[in-house]
Design an enzyme around this catalytic site. Structure first.
Site, short mmCIF file in Angstrom:
data_model
loop_
_atom_site.label_atom_id
_atom_site.label_comp_id
_atom_site.label_asym_id
_atom_site.label_seq_id
_atom_site.Cartn_x
_atom_site.Cartn_y
_atom_site.Cartn_z
N GLY A 1 -4.46 -4.57 -2.79
CA GLY A 1 -3.72 -3.32 -2.62
C GLY A 1 -4.63 -2.20 -2.14
N ALA B 1 -4.38 -3.85 -6.72
CA ALA B 1 -3.38 -3.47 -7.70
C ALA B 1 -3.97 -3.71 -9.09
CB ALA B 1 -2.12 -4.32 -7.51
N GLU C 1 -5.74 -11.81 -2.92
CA GLU C 1 -4.59 -12.12 -3.79
C GLU C 1 -4.39 -13.61 -3.99
OE1 GLU C 1 -4.69 -9.72 -1.61
OE2 GLU C 1 -3.59 -7.95 -2.30
N GLU D 1 -4.86 -2.60 1.43
CA GLU D 1 -3.53 -2.30 1.98
C GLU D 1 -3.32 -0.79 2.10
OE1 GLU D 1 -1.55 -5.00 -0.92
OE2 GLU D 1 -0.55 -5.80 0.85
#
Ligand code: 3HC
Ligand code: NAI
Length: 694
Positions: A105, A66, A128, A108
């Site tokens: 992310g 992200a 993370e 993911e």
């Protein structure tokens, strides 16, 4: 080729759609990237001529996560969940083509593809936890479904970047592509999916590995116990574990996802993650030197010389050997050289036994280290680092001699902890090539490198040192010349107060406990015992004038003698010492001090506020470029807990006004050691922050 938006393209290769992201530097999932992905997949799915879809990235990496800079602000555009669902629910097979890193992310998203193809140099991970978070877009629910609960626990709590070959073995990657042939391989894989009508594998539906862990809560209990020390103080590891637990125990994938969201938001709104995200950017910001542009010429460092094979010289040399750079180590006497090289070999062999590398690697690294008793052997080095005794006369003598020996254009560096780099440079005719490279002990382990810029150090030399720090895996922070530079200068404040508190009435273990509970790995007295209380102590000159001297005189010289401030058992477990207590009581009596009860709050304030104040003085004197650089020093060199962001960040959270008021009141009681810095006064008066200083 259709440009979906400035960072996303959609093209076709026969009946395969190719979605290409190009959002430098790391294809982070910013609003633009999310929107582009969402729309490109929508169009590819709608196009009847498309049979399968490949997702690939331009630049140095697949999606690295992200966009951390968006956190804490208002989210715009398609959500990550919209993007993920758009991929996972595709009626046509989706193949993620991975190079560089698929992180957070990014992984993911890849986990929502039906298949993953990667080049061997690629790495996958959910890091993370390192920014105080957890993979909040389904990562904690999908990962254990592929790699199993144990491996998932390890990956989410360490944040490790797992090499593609290992990912392939664990089933996280379905096919390895030859290096440089990622796109071709992914396209061929997509065609095979179509030709063989391969199933649309949705990770979310694969429960077999979770079933295996059901009814075994001991997996989690054991994991927590085994890592309790490592996780101490941090909130994120526990929330990560809870998410994997939820994956196992929830009735459905969606229920697990709900639990993940709640635990994610808890961390995202919390102070720890904010501090850790700040630390992430602070470390990268430290690389930016306003008057040394990125394109400044650098000197190629192909051969290094190190002078002194003591505590620091050996560790410093290891850094270069690890990076494949040959080192010549010069000592005054053969036995000192032999001893130094033996310690280095011992360290390497310990790492090999611990599985970090092979015995062959030990020999390879040792083969890069040459010993010598003559400075002449350093003449063709590109960089020479001096790590001899901390005495100005010796250092000046060494530098004057080096100046006559080492080729022109080479860098002459000192590892001094406190001495004036400009004075050392004045012993040479090339002060522009002299710089401080202040490593921290143990030098092969500690990440920090304070790079000390002298008055005359050239920009080329500064740029080279900053680049070199990266080459040897250190975090370089540029600082100016002043006693103790940034780190030790601030540490001196804490040391002074720790000692003063003990004289006034606290016990060493009280001070240590407060700082340990704050999050430091150990307090100053335990640290002193570990390092040896006799560093710098000269028996013949010792006059029982400090507690340290009193203890050394009794041969309580720290852990190595089984006693120091603490008593130690045979396993080096520390216990508060009645002997030390008596030494302290006698010392106070001799000084006429009437001990008082000191609160934990006072201990913390007295130890840390003067450090923040000293940091402000350092900024005022422009010995550090920015407050965040000071934080990077303390996070990487002194064990300041990263979830508190560093002393300057923490100081602002406490409130600069509060710190100023306490410093003033301490000053009134105890004198000018507590005099507030002019900068602190000004910032408070103007209601500004350290980051407002321009
Ligand atoms: N968001 C925003 N910016 C990022 C970023 C990210 N995720 N990752 C890297 N950057 C920026 C850096 O700030 C830096 O910017 P700068 O050049 O202006 O200083 C630039 O990209 C290059 O980064 P590095 O200097 O770190 O480059 P390296 O090549 O040394 O390392 C990397 C590359 C391994 C990708 C490293 O940058 C990294 O570890 N990034 C963070 C990865 C991460 O933590 N991902 C998870 C994010 S959180 C998440 O995904 C939540 C989700 O679960 C919902
Ligand atoms: P040390 O005493 O362990 O090693 C110094 C070595 O230098 C000795 O082996 C000595 O024989 C050798 N030496 C002395 N004069 C020499 C000369 N003229 N030519 C070649 N070799 C010579 O000292 P240590 O701890 O390694 O410190 C070295 C420097 O690093 C000092 O400036 C110190 O302040 C600095 N430093 C030390 C740290 C620590 O934690 N020990 C941390 C950071 C910096």
């Amino acid at each position: 080729m259709t440009a979906i938006n400035p960072v996303t393209d959609l093209s076709k290769d026969g009946d395969i759609a190719v979605v290409t992201l190009n959002s430098p530097p790391v294809n982070a999932l910013s609003a633009n990237v999310r929107d582009g992905l969402f729309e490109a997949f929508r169009q590819a799915k709608e196009d009847a001529s498309v049979k399968a879809i490949v997702l690939i990235c331009e630049g140095r990496t697949f999606i690295a996560g992200a966009d951390i800079s968006e956190f804490g602000g208002q989210m715009k555009g398609a959500s990550l969940f919209d993007v993920e669902n758009g991929i996972e629910d595709s009626p046509k097979p989706v193949i993620a083509a991975i190079h560089g890193t698929a992180l957070g992310g990014g992984l993911e998203v890849a986990l929502c593809a039906h298949y993953r193809v990667a080049v061997p140099s690629a790495k996958c991970g959910l890091p993370e936890v390192n920014i105080g978070l957890l993979p909040g877009a389904g990562g904690t629910q999908r990962l254990p479904r592929i790699v199993g609960v144990e491996k998932a626990l390890e990956m989410v709590t360490t944040g490790q970047h797992v090499p593609a070959k290992q990912c392939f073995e664990m089933g996280l990657v379905d096919e390895l592509a030859p290096e440089g042939k990622l796109k071709e391989t992914a396209l061929a894989f997509a065609r095979k999916c179509v030709a063989e009508n391969k199933p649309l594998k949705k990770v979310r539906d694969n429960n077999a590995k979770l079933e295996a862990a059901k009814g075994h809560p001991e997996i989690f209990a054991n994991f927590r116990k085994a890592n309790a020390r490592k996780f101490r103080g941090f909130l994120a590891p526990e929330n990560n574990i809870k998410c994997i637990e939820a994956a196992v125990n929830s009735a459905s994938f969606d229920e697990g996802l709900k639990a993940e969201r709640k635990l994610f938001m808890e961390l995202m709104m919390g102070e720890q993650s904010a501090a850790q995200r700040y630390a992430f950017f602070a470390e990268r910001q430290a690389n930016k030197i306003p008057d040394v542009p990125d394109d400044t010429r650098t000197i190629a460092i192909k051969k290094v010389g190190v002078i002194g094979a003591g505590t620091m010289g050996g560790g410093i040399s290891m850094n270069f050997a690890n990076a494949g750079i040959p080192v010549t180590i010069v000592e005054v006497k053969q036995d000192a050289l032999d001893r130094g090289l033996k310690v280095v070999r011992g360290n390497y062999e310990r790492s090999a036994k611990g599985g970090r590398f092979t015995m062959d690697d030990v020999e390879k690294r040792m083969g890069l280290l040459a010993g010598s008793l003559s400075l002449e052997d350093l003449k063709d080095c590109d960089l020479v680092i001096e790590a001899v005794f901390e005495r100005m006369d010796i250092k000046k003598d060494v530098f004057a001699r080096l100046d006559g020996i080492v080729k022109q254009g080479a860098i002459l560096a000192t590892n001094t902890s406190y001495l004036n780099v400009d004075e050392i440079a004045s012993a040479t005719k090339r002060p522009e090539y002299v710089i401080g490279l202040h490593f921290f002990s143990p030098a092969n382990v500690m990440r920090l490198l304070e790079i000390v810029r002298g008055e005359k150090t050239s920009k080329e030399v500064v740029a080279t040192a900053m680049k070199l720090a990266k080459t040897i895996g250190k975090v370089g922070v540029l600082v100016g010349v002043c006693p103790g530079f940034v780190g030790n200068r601030m540490l001196a404040q804490r040391t002074r107060e720790a000692n003063a508190l003990v004289l006034e009435g606290a016990m060493p273990w009280d001070v240590d406990r407060v700082l340990y509970d704050f999050g430091f790995p150990m307090g100053p007295f335990a640290m002193g015992d570990l390092a040896g209380l006799d560093i710098g102590w000269v028996k013949e000159q010792s006059k029982s004038s400090t507690l340290r001297e009193c203890l050394c005189e009794m041969d309580r010289r720290g852990q190595k003698t089984g006693a120091g401030f603490y008593d130690y058992d045979e396993n080096r477990n520390a216990k508060p010492s009645p002997v030390t207590e008596k030494v302290i009581a006698d010392f106070r009596a001799k000084q006429g001090i009437n001990p008082r009860t000191i609160s934990d709050d006072e201990i913390l304030e007295r130890c840390l506020y003067p450090m923040v104040n000293e940091g402000a003085k350092i900024l005022e004197e422009k010995k550090a470029i920015r407050a965040s650089d000071i934080d990077v020093v303390w996070l990487n060199g002194y064990g300041f807990p990263v979830y508190r962001g560093g002393p300057m960040y923490w100081g602002e959270k406490v409130g600069l006004q509060k710190i100023l008021e306490r410093m003033k009141s301490f000053q009134a009681q105890m004198g000018d050691a507590f005099k507030p810095s002019a900068l602190l006064e000004r910032l408070v008066a103007e209601d500004k922050k350290f980051s407002d200083i321009k």
